[in-house]
Every structure is written in C-alpha cells, then in structure tokens.
Design a protein around this motif. Structure first.
Motif, short mmCIF file in Angstrom:
data_model
loop_
_atom_site.label_atom_id
_atom_site.label_comp_id
_atom_site.label_asym_id
_atom_site.label_seq_id
_atom_site.Cartn_x
_atom_site.Cartn_y
_atom_site.Cartn_z
N TRP A 347 0.86 -1.18 0.00
CA TRP A 347 0.00 0.00 0.00
C TRP A 347 0.90 1.24 0.00
O TRP A 347 1.81 1.35 0.84
CB TRP A 347 -0.90 0.02 1.23
CG TRP A 347 -1.83 -1.15 1.36
CD1 TRP A 347 -1.49 -2.47 1.52
CD2 TRP A 347 -3.26 -1.11 1.34
NE1 TRP A 347 -2.62 -3.25 1.60
CE2 TRP A 347 -3.72 -2.43 1.51
CE3 TRP A 347 -4.20 -0.07 1.21
CZ2 TRP A 347 -5.08 -2.74 1.54
CZ3 TRP A 347 -5.54 -0.40 1.26
CH2 TRP A 347 -5.97 -1.71 1.41
N PHE A 348 0.65 2.17 -0.90
CA PHE A 348 1.50 3.35 -1.02
C PHE A 348 0.64 4.59 -1.24
O PHE A 348 -0.51 4.49 -1.70
CB PHE A 348 2.49 3.19 -2.18
CG PHE A 348 3.46 2.06 -1.98
CD1 PHE A 348 4.67 2.26 -1.33
CD2 PHE A 348 3.15 0.78 -2.41
CE1 PHE A 348 5.55 1.21 -1.13
CE2 PHE A 348 4.02 -0.28 -2.22
CZ PHE A 348 5.23 -0.06 -1.57
N GLY A 349 1.20 5.75 -0.91
CA GLY A 349 0.42 6.98 -1.06
C GLY A 349 1.30 8.21 -1.20
O GLY A 349 2.50 8.17 -0.92
N TYR A 350 0.65 9.32 -1.59
CA TYR A 350 1.39 10.56 -1.82
C TYR A 350 0.42 11.73 -1.94
O TYR A 350 -0.77 11.56 -2.21
CB TYR A 350 2.27 10.47 -3.06
CG TYR A 350 1.62 9.83 -4.28
CD1 TYR A 350 1.13 10.61 -5.32
CD2 TYR A 350 1.53 8.44 -4.39
CE1 TYR A 350 0.55 10.02 -6.44
CE2 TYR A 350 0.96 7.85 -5.51
CZ TYR A 350 0.46 8.65 -6.53
OH TYR A 350 -0.12 8.07 -7.64
N ASP A 351 0.94 12.94 -1.71
CA ASP A 351 0.14 14.16 -1.76
C ASP A 351 -0.19 14.59 -3.18
O ASP A 351 -1.24 15.16 -3.42
CB ASP A 351 0.88 15.32 -1.08
CG ASP A 351 1.01 15.16 0.42
OD1 ASP A 351 0.31 15.89 1.14
OD2 ASP A 351 1.80 14.32 0.87
N HIS A 381 -3.83 12.24 -2.14
CA HIS A 381 -4.61 13.42 -1.79
C HIS A 381 -5.06 14.16 -3.06
O HIS A 381 -4.61 13.87 -4.16
CB HIS A 381 -3.77 14.38 -0.95
CG HIS A 381 -3.39 13.87 0.40
ND1 HIS A 381 -4.07 12.89 1.05
CD2 HIS A 381 -2.37 14.25 1.24
CE1 HIS A 381 -3.50 12.68 2.24
NE2 HIS A 381 -2.47 13.48 2.37
N ASN A 382 -5.90 15.16 -2.85
CA ASN A 382 -6.23 16.17 -3.86
C ASN A 382 -6.97 15.63 -5.09
O ASN A 382 -6.92 16.24 -6.15
CB ASN A 382 -4.95 16.90 -4.32
CG ASN A 382 -4.34 17.73 -3.22
OD1 ASN A 382 -4.96 18.65 -2.70
ND2 ASN A 382 -3.11 17.38 -2.83
N LEU A 393 4.69 20.86 -4.71
CA LEU A 393 4.88 20.10 -3.47
C LEU A 393 3.65 20.24 -2.58
O LEU A 393 3.15 21.34 -2.35
CB LEU A 393 6.13 20.58 -2.74
CG LEU A 393 7.45 20.35 -3.47
CD1 LEU A 393 8.62 20.86 -2.63
CD2 LEU A 393 7.66 18.90 -3.82
N LYS A 394 3.16 19.10 -2.10
CA LYS A 394 1.97 19.03 -1.26
C LYS A 394 0.75 19.64 -1.94
O LYS A 394 -0.15 20.19 -1.29
CB LYS A 394 2.22 19.70 0.11
CG LYS A 394 3.32 19.04 0.91
CD LYS A 394 3.33 19.49 2.35
CE LYS A 394 2.16 18.94 3.12
NZ LYS A 394 2.20 17.47 3.23
N TRP A 677 3.70 6.41 2.99
CA TRP A 677 3.45 7.69 2.31
C TRP A 677 4.76 8.15 1.67
O TRP A 677 5.46 9.02 2.15
CB TRP A 677 2.91 8.72 3.30
CG TRP A 677 2.15 9.82 2.62
CD1 TRP A 677 2.55 11.10 2.42
CD2 TRP A 677 0.85 9.71 2.05
NE1 TRP A 677 1.59 11.80 1.76
CE2 TRP A 677 0.52 10.98 1.52
CE3 TRP A 677 -0.07 8.68 1.92
CZ2 TRP A 677 -0.69 11.24 0.88
CZ3 TRP A 677 -1.28 8.93 1.28
CH2 TRP A 677 -1.57 10.20 0.77
N SER A 678 5.07 7.48 0.59
CA SER A 678 6.35 7.73 -0.08
C SER A 678 6.21 7.31 -1.53
O SER A 678 5.86 6.16 -1.81
CB SER A 678 7.48 6.94 0.60
OG SER A 678 7.10 5.60 0.82
N PHE A 679 6.49 8.23 -2.42
CA PHE A 679 6.36 7.96 -3.86
C PHE A 679 7.57 8.54 -4.56
O PHE A 679 8.69 8.10 -4.35
CB PHE A 679 5.03 8.54 -4.36
CG PHE A 679 4.72 8.20 -5.79
CD1 PHE A 679 4.75 6.88 -6.22
CD2 PHE A 679 4.36 9.18 -6.70
CE1 PHE A 679 4.44 6.56 -7.54
CE2 PHE A 679 4.06 8.88 -8.01
CZ PHE A 679 4.10 7.56 -8.43
#
Length: 859
Positions: A347-351, A381-382, A393-394, A677-679
């Motif tokens: 499972w991975f994720g990012y802003d 996110h977003n 960024l973010k 939370w790392s891409f």
C-alpha cells in the motif's frame, strides 16, 4: 536594626543560593521510560545547553529499582540540589505498573547523595506511617523544595483516597531526609474540587509558582501562585502547554546564566516530550525544533550542574558497555505457522496525484506493481481539488467539479481518469480518497491554492480546499456522480474491489471545520457513494498521530449517532483508517530515529478499536505509516530527514513492518494495509532527502525492502532471534540500548520460504558487520536453491553509488544507467544448491549495521 534587616534578607535569599545557575555549565535530566522491564527505573541524561540531551549509561538505569523500592519499580523522579550546594535530594513514586498495573500504591522513595553517584535511600509508606491515611490509593509524583522560614525540606506529592479527586499534599522531611516528620496536609485547593496532580514548585520574584496538571472543564498544565509556600495558592486558569495532546508531568528549570525558563511536559499518549520557553513564567512558546534527545523520557526533572559534576557523571556512566555484543543466533521453524503473511506492505500513497501519470511516476508505479504478487493499493490526496493539474509540493488538482454562472454542477473527469487509468493498467487499485473541497463548494474559497515550500509553516497549506462545503447536498451528489462514472468506466466488479475513504487528518491541519462538520461530511459522502454502488466499501477517519479521541468519537458516530444525510441511526463503516508516524531528531550530528513513537501510535489506536466488540474483524488500514510526517520536507530544511537516502530508511522499514504484524497479532486486529506515504517527486534535485522511493527515476534502497517483502508470501512462521528487541521493549524504550536489533521475520509457501534479517538501531552511526547464525528447520525435501539478497552500503544502494560518482546533479546518460542498475535488488553471489540434513540447514551471514538480508529458499 540594620543587622536585623540584613539577616532577614539573607534568610529569604537562601533558597536561591543553591538553585542559582551562575557557575553551572551543564544540565542533568533524571527520568524513567515507561512500564516495561527496567523501564520503571531512574535514568540520567546530560546536556550542555538545556536543549540537546544525551542519555548516560546507554539509556539504562543508574539505580536498581529492586534495591531502592518496595515494588521493584520507580516513576516520576524529581531531583533537587540542597541548600549547601553540595547535597542532592531525589524523590520518586514507588510503583511498578508493569508488574501490578494501576492498582493502589502507597509509597514514595527518598534518596540522598553527596556526589550524584552514590545514593542512600528510604521508603516512605504513607498508610504505614500515618494510620489515619490508611484509605489512601495513590501516592504519586513526589517533589522537594526548601522552606526557608522553617529551615527544612518540604516534600509535596499527588494523593487520593478511593475515587476521590487527586489532590496535592505536603509534609516536612526529617533532617536526615530518611522519612517524614509531619502529618501530610493539603497544599492546593482546586476551585471546582477536580483532580490536580504532578505539582512542581518554582520560587521567582517573591512568589511561589505551583505548576500542575489540572483536570476540570479545560484540562492541561496550569499554575497557581502564592506568596506563601504552604497556603494561599490562587489558580490561574490558563493552559500553558503548546499542544492539543494530553499532557502530564510538568517540570520547570532555568537556563544557566539566562533569564529564560523551560517548561517541559510528557505527551504521554504518543511517547513524545515537549519543551517550551518563557521569560515570565506566564507566556510560553514551543521550541520543538531546538530540542533533541537520544532517549524517550517519561515524567522527569532537570537541574543545573557544574563542569566538575558533569565530568564525574561521565566518568561513571559513559564507559562503553557491551564491548563484545552477544553473538546473534536466529532459529526459524518452517512448520511453526503463526498467521497469514498478509501483504500489508503493498500500500503506497502521496500528496501530489498529478505525478501519477508523469514520466517518473509511471515508471515507479510499474516497478511497484511488478514487485508485488498481489494488487497494490494506492492512496493520493487532492483527487477533488480544483486547478489545472499542474503539480507542486503538497499540492495537486483534477478540476473534477466546477459550477456555471447559475451554480449548476459541471463534472470533468479527464484528469482523475488519467490517474486511475494509470493504476488500473498496472493491475493496481485505488484507496480512493474523497477529498479535498472543490473551490466552487468551499465555504471559504479564497485563497485557494497554497504556496507552501519546504521550511515554511504547515499553516501555509490551510487554504480554501480545507473547508467544509457550502452545500452538503452538492457534495453528496459529486461523490455519487464520480462513483457512478467509475462503475461505468471500469466495471462494477472492479470498483467493488476498491476502498474509499473520506478526507485526511480531519483532527489536524487538513480540516478547517468542526468535528461535527466532518462527521456530516462523511455521512453525505458515504450516502452518495452507496447510492451509486451499494456494495462499495468506505471508511475513515484517517486521523493523524495522537488522534485516539477523534477516532473514538468517529466510531461512536458511525455506530450510534443519527446520520446527517439519512436521518437514521449509524453511518456506513466498512474499514477503519488512522495514521502512525515516528519522530527522528539530530543528536550530536547523528540522526536518531523514534520507532517507538510510530508503533505506540498503532497500539493506542488498536486499543480504541478494540473497545467496540461489534467491530471485531473489521479491516484496518494504517492510512499513512512512516518514520515521520512530512514527505516533501527535504534534508536541506529538515536535517533529521537525511535518513531517507540510505540504509537507515530501509532497515527501519524492515524492523517496523515486522512489529506491525506483531501488534496486529497482539491486539487481534484485521490489519490489511499499512500505507507508506512515499512515492516520487518529479524533477527535483538528485537525492534531496525527500521521503520517496526513487529519485529522478532511480530507485532508492528503501524500495528494495518492498521487493524483499514481495518474495515473502503464504504463512508467517515461527522465527526467533536472541538479539531481537521484544515488542514490549520497543514500545517502552524504542531501539536505543547498546546492542542493535538483529531481528527476523519468516514466511513459507508451497515451494518457497523467505527469511528477512535486519541489523537496525535508532541511532545512525557506523558499526562493524556482525556474524549472524541462521538455523532453519523443517525444510521440505533434501535439496533446495538458496539465495541471499542484501541491502547495505555495497548492495542495492544507488545512493552510495551516486556519492562514489561524485554526487552529480547532472549525471550523464551512462551514469544514470549505472545508477538505475545499482538501485535494483542485488544478491550476494549466485543462487546455490544446498542440502538439508534431516530438514535442517544452517548458514552464517555477515550483516552490517542498518543492513537487511532476505534469505530465499526454493525447493
């Protein structure tokens, strides 16, 4: 008359003489660490500046609790320099929670020393000494102050009887500090008769300031002030802590040769400690970024000491312990099944969702998909944020929702489809986040897109996207139309295999509404989703670390409250999500991780979920689970994030994920995913220290841990190491003692087995490789293929290779190709044929500090 006045002045100045910071050049911090083995013991740490502390004796006890206490445990140590300047007094709670739980305790420990090294001790049992107080149930957090008028040392502490409120009492110590000579009396009287505890008295400008943890309507650290030591305290009803988290154990000390005071306290639910500073003991500001500790304290105190005293302590306790570390021996039983090898790591994720379909984003997603034997879930996110799709960024945007001049919805799925298409083409699945608020729906639409950059305050990101909708009906319809579109585009069966969740960290910076407004947001989103696809799976609330109260309130709302959208009782709840983060620091130039904090976040939230029997078996996802909180904060602005490029990140990941499985076992939770939370960050400097899996298309060492996990499936089997810190020990004190954590996790499937071994320590310092003996039993058949995969400074490490190439920011095509190859998972030598003797096989490996090995057997 002059002589009388002079004598009066000297008498009232006396208590200041011993506590003056003039002539002092260092600080001694005395503390305990928790409620595990040896955790309820007195420890010492030193600092030169009052901000950066380093544990003595490798963070091990400096006094034996078994010898000084009646329970075998002491907590809440308080230390005081005597009025002669040469004698030291220390008091502590006589309590062993690890052994006896929070059952009644009746005693405190009094200690005395002339050199800070050798201590005499006495136990003071309150009901035994004062029969009229036989009903006492709590004797907590004693402290000492010198009473100038009486010329005696006064001890004050928290005490209660049965279910009565906890109150602060005092009594005078005997002249030799061996016990109490007066009957305890109440020192402070709470205006509303609620509990007050953990008192700390400071004398300043002719006034006594009693700092304490107050309960009542606005609980927190407060102070009461009096011009008399033993009476007349008036409460100042103002919270002094600079956090919303629960706190206790306040301690105040003055910086040497300065007018600055430090107020510190224990954020006991999350394993953190916060320092604040003040000039007036009234207004305090947090100084988190200025403070570092290579240990995790609980409720302690600090005094100023001289250079001579500091050196004496160092001479005693800085001797190198464990010069010859015990040899590491690992035993693996392939028949000892203990549970499923669930791919919780997949499972991975990012802003920044727009990175998804960019060059390096697609490349990395392809690699992630390829390393996993099961579909990988991706959270971003977003997905509903307004904008033209330009990433920052973010930040990210899809412009899925706008309105015409009459306020009618306009739906545009082009960008969000390109995101999900990228996943689906690779066999991946969305953990689809329903957020954030489109500009046309926001109650505070301007300003909308933030301009945050690394180093700026997080408050910068809190713009229009973080607010509630002005029309909840339109919000629900947006979700309905989006899900309906996804079913049409990808098929009902595919979308049924996804998970949906609402928003992110509503208890933190990502939500500018109230808790009730978030519950309303969730209800309407869930209603829209279930109308479009009744079998869709939805959950929340993805609270940030320390959000247990918020999680609990969310669960109660979903189970028992009236639904804002339907008017019925309850809301759909198909899975629960929360975040768990660590907190690295830089100490003496070295990064020191805090694996304990991340794991305690998990344990604390598991406890909340466990309080609801009706949730037994519900899927749980760690919506973000990382060594710290800000992926887009590089090491140029946050030097503690330097761990991200090298093997500290990969060994931390191996050690942390193994404990996540253990925590799920311990609390009987259906943990199905832990989102890293790392891409990747497109077009950023090479190895800038972002929390990412690859840089400019080159894989970093941490990605190879997931490649290792991708080769482990089937059942988890019994694996033990004599050098692996117990789960209890890690939760109590992290991984910071003299020896490293040489840990193990093993799996077995039909024709293969995997044994992951790591050599991890929170502190990022170099160390010699260690020989690890691995004994594997119950191997099916006689012959098998054996391969050792390795992550260390020489293998599977593009960062070390990049440094050897001169750290180029504009590498040539040939160098990039070399780096890409160096970023792949590498084996030590070739795959070899091995023979099992009666199903047994032994191999010795040499594993460097912060290295990770996977021993793979195929038959």
């Amino acid at each position: 008359m002059t002589k009388v006045i002079l004598f009066f002045f000297m008498a009232w100045s006396a208590p200041l003489l011993a506590q003056q910071t003039t002539g002092k050049s260092a600080y001694l911090f005395t503390y305990f660490t928790g409620k595990g083995t040896d955790a309820e013991s007195i420890r010492f740490a030193l600092s030169k500046d009052g901000y950066n502390f380093k544990a003595l004796h490798n963070n091990m006890p400096v006094l034996s609790s078994a010898q000084i206490s009646s329970t075998g445990g002491v907590r809440d140590p308080h230390i005081l320099r005597g009025e002669d300047g040469r004698t030291f007094y220390m008091v502590a709670t006589d309590m062993n929670v690890a052994k006896n739980g929070w059952n009644p305790n009746h005693a405190m420990v009094l200690l005395k020393s002339k050199d800070l090294i050798n201590w005499s001790s006495n136990i003071v049992n309150i009901p035994a000494l004062f029969p009229e107080l036989s009903a006492v149930t709590k004797v907590w957090a004693p402290q000492t102050i010198y009473d100038v008028k009486k010329g005696k040392y006064m001890i004050y502490w928290s005490m209660s009887f049965g279910k009565d409120p906890i109150k602060i009492y005092y009594a005078y110590a005997k002249s030799d500090f061996s016990g109490l000579e007066t009957t305890p009396k109440q020192l402070f009287f709470s205006p509303d008769n609620t509990s007050c505890l953990d008192g700390d008295l400071i004398f300043k400008d002719g006034k006594y300031h009693l700092f304490m943890k107050a309960t009542g309507k606005t609980p927190g650290i407060k102070q009461a002030i009096s011009d008399q030591l033993t009476e007349g305290y008036v409460l100042i009803d103002k919270r002094l802590e600079q956090t919303e988290q629960d706190v206790e154990g306040s301690g105040v000390f003055k910086l040497n040769n300065s007018d600055t005071w430090i107020l510190m306290y224990d954020l006991y639910r999350t394993g953190k400690y916060q320092f604040t500073k003040s000039k007036d003991l009234v207004n305090f500001s947090a100084i988190d970024n200025e403070v570092s500790m290579d240990f995790l304290p609980r409720h302690g105190t600090v005094i100023a000491i001289t250079a001579k005293e500091e050196q004496s302590l160092r001479n005693k306790w800085e001797q190198k312990l464990n010069k010859t570390e015990s040899a590491a021996v690992i035993n693996v039983d392939l028949n000892g099944e203990i549970g499923e090898m669930k791919p919780i790591w997949a499972w991975f994720g990012y802003d920044e969702p727009n990175y998804t379909y960019m060059k390096d984003g697609k490349k990395l997603l392809s690699e992630i998909a390829a390393l996993s034997p099961v579909p990988v879930y991706v959270r971003a996110h977003n997905l509903l944020t307004s904008g033209d799709g330009t990433p920052a960024l973010k930040w990210g945007s899809t412009n899925i929702y706008t309105e015409d001049a009459q306020g009618n919805p306009i739906y545009n799925y082009k960008i969000v489809d390109s995101i999900f298409d990228t996943y689906i083409k690779r066999g991946m699945k969305p953990l689809a986040q329903i957020g954030f608020m489109p500009e046309a729906l926001s109650t505070h639409p301007q300003p909308y897109q933030h301009q945050w950059k690394p180093g700026m305050s997080y408050n910068t990101i809190e713009t229009g996207w973080a607010y509630p909708p002005k029309d909840y009906g339109k919000w629900a319809e947006l979700v309905y139309q989006w899900v309906k579109h996804c079913v049409s585009r990808y098929g009902k069966a595919e979308v049924e295999s996804w998970y949906w969740e609402v928003w992110n960290e509503a208890n933190g910076a990502y939500w500018k509404g109230t808790q009730a407004e978030f519950f309303k947001l969730y209800d309407y989103a869930a209603d829209g989703l279930k109308r479009a696809l009744p079998t869709a799976k939805i959950g929340g609330p993805n609270v940030t670390g320390g959000g247990m109260k918020y999680l609990d309130a969310f669960i109660r709302h979903c189970l028992r409250d009236t639904n804002y959208a339907t008017g019925k009782i309850g809301a759909p709840l198909d899975l629960l999500l929360f975040h768990a983060k660590g907190s690295p620091r830089v100490v003496d130039g070295n990064v020191v991780m805090n694996i304990r904090q991340q794991l305690r976040n998990i344990a604390d939230n598991f406890k909340v979920i466990g309080a609801y029997p009706e949730l037994k078996g519900i899927p749980v996802v760690l919506g973000e689970s990382d060594p710290e909180g800000c992926a887009a904060c590089g090491m140029s602005t946050n030097p503690e994030n330097a761990y991200r490029n090298g093997t500290l990140y990969s060994s931390y990941t191996a050690a942390a994920f193994a404990r996540k499985y253990l925590l799920a076992d311990l609390y009987d939770k259906n943990l199905i995913g832990a989102v890293s939370w790392s891409f990747e960050f497109e077009d950023q400097p090479w190895f800038a220290g972002f929390r990412d899996l690859a840089t400019n298309g080159v894989d970093k060492p941490v990605l190879n841990v997931f490649r290792m996990y991708g080769m482990m499936h089937g059942k988890r089997v019994k694996a033990e190491s004599n050098r692996m810190y117990s789960l209890k020990s890690v939760l109590d004190s992290s991984i910071r003692s003299g020896q490293t954590d040489i840990g193990v996790m093993a799996s077995k499937a039909a024709q293969t087995a995997g044994v992951m071994v790591w050599n991890y320590h929170d502190e990022d310092v170099t160390g010699k490789p260690e020989v690890v003996t691995v004994n594997i039993s119950a191997i099916p058949g006689r012959t098998f293929s054996f391969t050792e995969y390795r992550i260390d400074d020489k293998h599977s490490n593009s960062y070390e290779l990049w440094k050897k190439l001169g750290s180029p920011q504009n590498p040539t095509a040939a160098q990039i190709a070399q780096l890409e190859k160096g970023g792949q998972l590498q084996s030590i030598g070739k795959t070899l044929k091995r023979t099992a003797v009666d199903g047994n096989f032994t191999v010795n490996i040499s594993l460097p500090r912060q290295g990770v090995s996977l021993l793979k057997l195929d038959w």
